[in-house]
Design a protein around this motif. Structure first.
Motif, PDB file in Angstrom:
ATOM      1  N   TRP A 237       0.802  -1.220   0.000  1.00  0.00           N
ATOM      2  CA  TRP A 237       0.000   0.000   0.000  1.00  0.00           C
ATOM      3  C   TRP A 237       0.835   1.270   0.000  1.00  0.00           C
ATOM      4  O   TRP A 237       0.370   2.333  -0.415  1.00  0.00           O
ATOM      5  CB  TRP A 237      -0.967   0.025   1.187  1.00  0.00           C
ATOM      6  CG  TRP A 237      -0.334  -0.034   2.551  1.00  0.00           C
ATOM      7  CD1 TRP A 237      -0.169  -1.136   3.328  1.00  0.00           C
ATOM      8  CD2 TRP A 237       0.198   1.066   3.304  1.00  0.00           C
ATOM      9  NE1 TRP A 237       0.442  -0.817   4.523  1.00  0.00           N
ATOM     10  CE2 TRP A 237       0.673   0.532   4.532  1.00  0.00           C
ATOM     11  CE3 TRP A 237       0.319   2.434   3.069  1.00  0.00           C
ATOM     12  CZ2 TRP A 237       1.260   1.336   5.515  1.00  0.00           C
ATOM     13  CZ3 TRP A 237       0.910   3.231   4.045  1.00  0.00           C
ATOM     14  CH2 TRP A 237       1.373   2.677   5.243  1.00  0.00           C
ATOM     15  N   ASN A 240       1.179   3.538  -3.126  1.00  0.00           N
ATOM     16  CA  ASN A 240      -0.008   4.155  -3.739  1.00  0.00           C
ATOM     17  C   ASN A 240       0.063   5.677  -3.803  1.00  0.00           C
ATOM     18  O   ASN A 240      -0.798   6.305  -4.429  1.00  0.00           O
ATOM     19  CB  ASN A 240      -1.269   3.744  -2.978  1.00  0.00           C
ATOM     20  CG  ASN A 240      -1.570   2.257  -3.127  1.00  0.00           C
ATOM     21  OD1 ASN A 240      -1.098   1.622  -4.068  1.00  0.00           O
ATOM     22  ND2 ASN A 240      -2.320   1.704  -2.198  1.00  0.00           N
ATOM     23  N   PRO A 266      -2.036  11.655  -5.268  1.00  0.00           N
ATOM     24  CA  PRO A 266      -2.226  10.264  -4.855  1.00  0.00           C
ATOM     25  C   PRO A 266      -1.852  10.113  -3.378  1.00  0.00           C
ATOM     26  O   PRO A 266      -0.776  10.547  -2.964  1.00  0.00           O
ATOM     27  CB  PRO A 266      -1.256   9.484  -5.748  1.00  0.00           C
ATOM     28  CG  PRO A 266      -0.891  10.419  -6.864  1.00  0.00           C
ATOM     29  CD  PRO A 266      -0.967  11.795  -6.273  1.00  0.00           C
ATOM     30  N   ALA A 268      -1.339   7.550  -0.139  1.00  0.00           N
ATOM     31  CA  ALA A 268      -1.180   6.185   0.374  1.00  0.00           C
ATOM     32  C   ALA A 268      -1.618   6.095   1.823  1.00  0.00           C
ATOM     33  O   ALA A 268      -2.131   5.063   2.264  1.00  0.00           O
ATOM     34  CB  ALA A 268       0.274   5.739   0.247  1.00  0.00           C
ATOM     35  N   GLY A 312      -8.392   2.760   0.021  1.00  0.00           N
ATOM     36  CA  GLY A 312      -6.972   2.491  -0.206  1.00  0.00           C
ATOM     37  C   GLY A 312      -6.041   3.407   0.547  1.00  0.00           C
ATOM     38  O   GLY A 312      -4.846   3.464   0.248  1.00  0.00           O
ATOM     39  N   VAL A 551       4.645   7.370  -8.029  1.00  0.00           N
ATOM     40  CA  VAL A 551       3.784   6.188  -8.127  1.00  0.00           C
ATOM     41  C   VAL A 551       4.069   5.421  -9.417  1.00  0.00           C
ATOM     42  O   VAL A 551       4.103   4.180  -9.426  1.00  0.00           O
ATOM     43  CB  VAL A 551       2.293   6.601  -8.043  1.00  0.00           C
ATOM     44  CG1 VAL A 551       1.387   5.414  -8.362  1.00  0.00           C
ATOM     45  CG2 VAL A 551       1.983   7.153  -6.658  1.00  0.00           C
ATOM     46  N   THR A 554       6.744   2.788  -9.358  1.00  0.00           N
ATOM     47  CA  THR A 554       6.538   1.662  -8.446  1.00  0.00           C
ATOM     48  C   THR A 554       7.195   0.356  -8.900  1.00  0.00           C
ATOM     49  O   THR A 554       7.865  -0.307  -8.086  1.00  0.00           O
ATOM     50  CB  THR A 554       5.033   1.442  -8.190  1.00  0.00           C
ATOM     51  OG1 THR A 554       4.527   2.554  -7.452  1.00  0.00           O
ATOM     52  CG2 THR A 554       4.787   0.172  -7.403  1.00  0.00           C
TER      53      THR A 554
END
Length: 664
Positions: A237, A240, A266, A268, A312, A551, A554
């Protein structure tokens, strides 16, 4: 690794380079007696030593056997040295119990460079300086020539110096491609100022010294983490988006999360360090040190945590190993006898800055289990997905511990005990790899127990000893010690006097953070007077764009994090880790490799619109323009939001990097 007996002495060498050498004319070991005096004020230590006696151990008797070499210094101590191809382990047997000071000289070359000693914040290459190794508050400013440090020294004895660190470790790496580790938790001073030798001082006779070499720095990193342990992989997670450090209660915190999402950031996680309540002091906003949900400040928090987790977004909190006098947990711990005491058994309280706390005695097995169970109940079972496991540096040296060991020896071990307590809470609940905690304090052995290091409380400025640039140095030095997952408070933390965070500083810090394993903001100790990411739309838009780029990285970052967990190779790396033959890479401390394929050169000075940097010989592509460079000193334009970042053209991830450069 070879041990050679020579006339009247011996030497130890690796790959043809001398590491240790001894003769009556050039003794390797000095011993003696000393009396130290220490004064602590809010985690800052004034340390002095009076050396009563120091003398060289000149005449050695050497006995060689198949498996070991015994070096005897009659009536003083013995060295039992075991040699393998790549390692020498020196076990030390003390014969003269009056000795409490120990010095060893390690052979040096004039052009040799050294790194490590934990997380150092001012200098990556340690040569030319001496580094006392004692966990403490780093200090404000950390520069004895600055007015800020002078003022804070006079006011709170907390100005610090270039060597002050939350995370010291009696280990260094040499450009002779070996590491040397002294197995001790005592106060040390590693002196790299001499051209012909390094002199390492310990305030005890250590039980063991270990030296291990490798053909490359990548292999050496693996060997270091084989010894100390490796950090686990981060939870999925965390990739994110950013972890937003906000506070002030349920309504304000989640409103800021919603505003951030509205502006395309975004997210997380939301990190509310004051989830257990707050205190206001002259230093700024502090916390209510009772590590349980504060229902008054954070009403309906469990429901909000569940609501946002379904979106999320995880919720993170805060804890440390001290408890505020008079709170519920303090009263429970005191009743059970779980705090360290004064020598006479009475209460021992530590001044943390206008409030006083008990020290949970982590050497007491029952107290350790109690505190670990508090973490399980009040953090994990409550539903937190992460927390800052703060402090660990404050163990005073004049208290009494359950295990009877001197606090002088427990002090540097305290951060590791604290980290292990958190680690075991996750391991025993099956949450390791799902929940993350981050720490600033450390010591030898922290590597296994610290899933994520953070750089501590930088000043909210561009100063070279306490500002943005120190985060890069800290990441690189910690990387050499096996802590390859590192991040920082975006924008810094400490605001004091007229030192206030600016929009420019926050955005330059964000640029760097986008190319580290984790992005996390912090409002700082004086939120109301310092610039915050949500203060204007432009900042939120730039922050959103850089977080989106992070992100998009990732797949690459996950690959690096996995490599750190499996091989001990850090995510942020010094340039020489992949370009060993390039002598120009060994003194660079304001640029780093982000894995093998990206080179990041953050803008670390104020009012800079371009960045000069060094590229090792390779074909590099500038991330934002797509322009190709072959190496050497280059200058690129760095408007706000566009840091100097390059990637290798031959990288297997080149198409990903190209896409990020075009889209963000």
């Amino acid at each position: 690794m070879k041990f050679n007996v020579e006339e009247n002495g011996f030497s130890l060498s690796s790959q043809g380079k001398t590491i240790l050498e001894h003769s009556p004319e050039r003794p390797m070991i000095y011993v003696g007696k000393g009396e130290e005096s220490l004064e602590m004020y809010r985690g800052n230590f004034d340390i002095e030593d009076y050396v009563i006696e120091r003398y060289a151990l000149k005449h050695a008797k050497i006995d060689q056997a198949d498996s070991a070499v015994r070096v005897s210094f009659p009536n003083e101590l013995e060295l039992i040295i075991q040699i393998t191809d790549g390692a020498a382990v020196m076990n030390i047997v003390l014969l003269n119990t009056e000795i409490n000071r120990f010095w060893i000289r390690v052979a040096a070359d004039a052009d040799e460079k050294c790194y490590g000693c934990g997380e150092q914040m001012s200098y990556f290459n340690l040569r030319g300086r001496s580094f006392p190794l004692w966990t403490s508050e780093p200090g404000v400013g950390r520069d004895k020539t600055s007015l800020m440090t002078l003022k804070y020294d006079l006011e709170s004895k907390g100005g610090g110096d270039y060597y002050n660190t939350n995370y010291p470790q009696p280990t260094f790496v040499s450009t002779k491609k070996y590491y040397l580790h002294i197995d001790t938790t005592a106060y040390c001073d590693f002196d790299f100022t001499h051209s012909a030798y390094h002199e390492l001082q310990v305030w005890e006779v250590p039980k063991q010294i270990r030296i291990e070499s490798a053909p490359s720095y990548l292999e050496l990193a693996g060997k270091i983490t084989e010894l100390f342990g490796r950090q686990p992989e981060l939870p999925d997670w965390i990739y994110n988006g950013a972890i937003l450090g906000v506070q002030g209660g349920t309504e304000r915190s989640f409103e800021l999360v919603d505003r951030s999402i509205h502006h395309g950031i975004p997210v997380a996680g939301v990190w509310c360090q004051d989830w257990e309540g707050k205190l206001v002091t002259s230093f700024g906003l502090r916390l209510q040190w009772n590590w349980q949900w504060n229902k008054e400040l954070y009403p309906n928090l469990p429901e909000k945590m569940k609501e946002y987790k379904e979106k999320g977004i995880r919720f993170l909190g805060y804890i440390n190993p001290y408890l505020l006098e008079g709170t519920a947990l303090y009263n429970e711990g005191k009743e059970k006898g779980y705090f360290a005491t004064k020598e006479d058994g009475s209460d021992y309280l530590v001044d943390f800055g206008e409030f006083y706390c008990g020290v949970v005695d982590l050497t007491n097995p029952d107290a350790y289990e109690w505190y670990k169970n508090n973490i399980k109940r009040d953090l994990i079972e409550f539903g937190l997905d992460g927390w800052m496991a703060d402090f660990g540096e404050y163990l005073p040296t004049d208290l009494k511990l359950s295990n009877g060991v001197s606090p002088m020896l427990e002090h540097n071990k305290w951060p590791v005990r604290w980290a292990q307590c958190n680690y075991e809470a996750l391991e025993e609940t099956g949450k390791l790899g799902e929940i993350v905690y981050f720490m600033r304090a450390g010591g030898a052995g922290i590597q296994k127990y610290c899933p994520l290091l953070w750089a501590g409380d930088q000043s909210v400025d561009f100063s070279m000893h306490d500002g943005l640039a120190t985060v890069i140095v800290g990441a690189l030095s910690a990387a050499m010690m096996g802590c390859g997952l590192h991040h920082s408070d975006i924008g810094g933390y400490t605001s004091i006097y007229d030192n206030l965070r600016t929009k420019e500083l926050f955005l330059r810090w964000t640029e760097m953070a986008a190319f580290t394993p984790v992005m996390r903001t912090h409002e700082g100790n004086r939120p109301a007077t310092n610039f915050q990411y949500y203060d204007d739309v432009e900042t939120m838009e730039i922050f959103a764009r850089l977080t989106k780029a992070h992100v998009e990285l990732t797949p690459y970052i996950k690959e690096l994090v996995k490599e750190n967990a499996e091989k001990g190779i850090p995510v942020q790396r010094p340039l020489f880790m992949h370009y060993e033959e390039d002598e120009n890479t060994y003194d660079i401390q304001t640029s780093y490799l982000f894995g093998p394929d990206m080179l990041v050169a953050p803008v670390y000075l104020e009012a800079q619109t371009s960045r000069e940097l060094y590229l090792p010989e390779d074909e590099w592509i500038h991330l934002w323009t797509g322009k190709s460079y072959r190496g050497g000193i280059v200058t690129v334009e760095t408007p706000i939001g566009y840091p100097a970042v390059f990637y290798r053209k031959e990288s297997s991830r080149a198409s990903l990097f190209e896409s990020i450069g075009k889209n963000y």
